[in-house]
Design a protein around this motif. Sequence first.
Motif, mmCIF file in Angstrom:
data_model
loop_
_atom_site.group_PDB
_atom_site.id
_atom_site.type_symbol
_atom_site.label_atom_id
_atom_site.label_comp_id
_atom_site.label_asym_id
_atom_site.label_seq_id
_atom_site.Cartn_x
_atom_site.Cartn_y
_atom_site.Cartn_z
ATOM 1 N N ALA A 1 4.707 11.710 -5.823
ATOM 2 C CA ALA A 1 4.896 12.921 -4.828
ATOM 3 C C ALA A 1 5.343 12.376 -3.685
ATOM 4 C CB ALA A 1 3.337 13.274 -4.581
ATOM 5 N N ARG A 2 5.374 11.007 -3.297
ATOM 6 C CA ARG A 2 5.708 10.576 -1.863
ATOM 7 C C ARG A 2 7.237 10.512 -2.070
ATOM 8 N NH1 ARG A 2 2.892 6.065 1.103
ATOM 9 N NH2 ARG A 2 1.939 7.915 1.877
ATOM 10 N N LEU A 3 7.892 10.089 -3.395
ATOM 11 C CA LEU A 3 9.273 10.085 -3.408
ATOM 12 C C LEU A 3 9.899 11.642 -3.686
ATOM 13 C CD1 LEU A 3 9.484 7.449 -6.442
ATOM 14 C CD2 LEU A 3 10.092 7.113 -4.197
ATOM 15 N N SER A 4 8.912 12.507 -4.199
ATOM 16 C CA SER A 4 9.526 13.878 -3.955
ATOM 17 C C SER A 4 9.567 14.296 -2.531
ATOM 18 C CB SER A 4 8.469 14.933 -4.664
ATOM 19 O OG SER A 4 8.786 16.179 -4.796
ATOM 20 N N GLY A 5 8.619 13.850 -1.737
ATOM 21 C CA GLY A 5 8.993 14.184 -0.240
ATOM 22 C C GLY A 5 10.170 13.700 0.080
ATOM 23 N N PRO B 1 2.684 8.850 5.697
ATOM 24 C CA PRO B 1 3.177 7.459 5.456
ATOM 25 C C PRO B 1 3.848 7.088 6.770
ATOM 26 C CG PRO B 1 4.885 8.442 4.420
ATOM 27 C CD PRO B 1 3.652 9.667 4.860
ATOM 28 N N ARG B 2 3.841 5.689 7.142
ATOM 29 C CA ARG B 2 4.549 5.194 8.519
ATOM 30 C C ARG B 2 6.117 5.453 8.133
ATOM 31 N NH1 ARG B 2 6.849 0.295 9.720
ATOM 32 N NH2 ARG B 2 6.226 -0.515 7.749
ATOM 33 N N GLN B 3 6.573 5.809 9.511
ATOM 34 C CA GLN B 3 8.039 6.374 9.632
ATOM 35 C C GLN B 3 8.790 5.092 9.234
ATOM 36 O OE1 GLN B 3 8.599 9.547 9.778
ATOM 37 N NE2 GLN B 3 10.857 9.284 9.338
ATOM 38 N N ARG C 1 0.910 -1.153 -0.083
ATOM 39 C CA ARG C 1 0.083 -0.107 -0.172
ATOM 40 C C ARG C 1 0.850 1.300 0.002
ATOM 41 N NH1 ARG C 1 -5.052 0.218 -1.629
ATOM 42 N NH2 ARG C 1 -5.018 2.209 -0.530
ATOM 43 N N TRP C 2 2.114 1.226 0.308
ATOM 44 C CA TRP C 2 3.052 2.487 0.384
ATOM 45 C C TRP C 2 3.113 2.790 -1.096
ATOM 46 C CZ3 TRP C 2 7.578 4.327 -1.439
ATOM 47 C CH2 TRP C 2 8.330 5.291 -0.788
#
Length: 577
Positions: free
Chosen positions: A211-215, A155-157, A86-87
């Motif tokens: 977007a998550r990779l950008s973060g 997301p979960r750390q 799901r990540w």
Amino acid sequence: MTTDTTTTAATTPADTGSRTRALRALTALGGVATIASTFLAWTWTSEFTGDLTVYGYPGGLQVLTLTAGLLVLLYALAALDIRGLRWLAPTGTTRALQFLALGTFATTWFTVIAIAVELGGIVNLEPGGFVAAVTSAIPLIAFLLPDDTHKATRPRQLPSWAEILIIVAAFGTGLYVVTYGIDIEPPELFTGYMITAGFAVTALFKAGLMARLSGLTTKYRSIAVAAAFVAAAAFPFTQTTDQFTLIAVNILIFATVALGLNIVVGLAGLLDLGYVAFLGVGAYTAALVSGTTASAFDVHFPFWAAVLTGAAVSLIFGVVIGAPTLRLRGDYLAIVTLGFGEIFRITVGNLDGVSGPQVTNGPNGVPNIPDLVFFGYDFGESHTILGIELGGYANYYLLMLLAMILVVLVFSRAGSSRIGRAWVAIREDETAATAMGINGFRVKLIAFALGATLAGLAGTVQAHVQSTVVPEMYVFAGPVPPNSAFLLAAVILGGMGTISGPLIGATLLYMIPAKLQFLQDYQLLGFGLALILLMRFRPEGLIANRRAQLEFHETGQLDTPEGTLPESGVGTVKAGA
């Protein structure tokens, strides 16, 4: 009757959930079936691009279908809540599955149709080709799924080492994908690559993974920058021939000039239709001081002096042209800059000793430009580094990579500075910016001069890579980039005011004509249609300006790709991607 209605209403959510889960399972099954079909023979003859006649070993376009099928399976399993997957879909899986299903179907059917057309009918298809055509349609069941798009949550750390490993893996994957695309020669295989890559990248954006990779890259900025540089620098070490490295060198030159134009158009909002002339000024200047026998000047500057001379002369031309014209706005400025570009091309064509002084050798240009030599290192010769022999174009590639880093650094620092904010203010509303005390003419002239300098810098390298410069290389529009129309298209296509946008736009606009030679007569028509569709469906470009995307809500929160942040937690938002 009341009891029946209550019972039906109570069971509806469970039935809907079961139906959704069944559809997701069928989508996953379709992905598995598509993967299996690539291990069958699709045609009986090896005359078609790639070897699609082998059972148990995918080849050619089958590899692309296999890749698309694997992505469908991966996201279908993520939709089934498989632990850890799901990540990959922080904003939902349905839209991503739909685009991946379309990409799988389009790539497979393109291959099947191409086999039938090139070999003379569907009789040339083996049973595996028909199986692939059917199984690739099964994932389209994803279009029956309910939309599960939602706002991304935090997301979960993960441990720091895991997040850094994800960044490294992402850049490594990007290097492999780009290298694979540049190394492709047959037009059919490149077309299939573009179809698969286009749908796959769109799906990753829809899933929120990009977007998550950008973060993550923002969180570990220094590591991300280092990983990006290492991945880019590793490219020539993956090549066995200089032919593909030359394409990469030209892409870097094109992208560097497009990024310089992005300062003028994307940040300052000045429509420059003659920008390629500054590239020509730098190229001609470097050519004339390089020591070539065709030069009208008996001088031979060292590498660093030639680069500085080309950039300085372009800067002077930028100031000379900008000073009397930047008081104009909009269409009037565009017409003047278009005229400057044409005047430059005609002038260098007439400085042949007949129509004018003997300076540029007229339409014959300046040939036999020697290779750059820097502290005894000849860029035109092969060199062995880490046991790997690098050709001459690999040397120029690494040089342009350093130039690209310099231009990116200048763009990012300038865009975030006081003058950069003034450029954005002028772009949005010059009258209001002037009323607030901004000297519009001065800041526009700075943007014009800086953009011209960066173009001249790239031109100095281009002259030595091409070993010749001629007036036809610097036209407004033509079949061979870079030219003013292509540069402007690269900025608009990629995303104005961003860093990665023009780089992506320039890569696409250069690589597609280079790989699909048969479309050269129609490429301007194709790019025109692409820009029309882009303006209709995504006017912000492929990479949207992050500063323009962020919006405040009535709750005092700010939307970001990773969810919402309280207003008090928002720092300075930088333009660029």
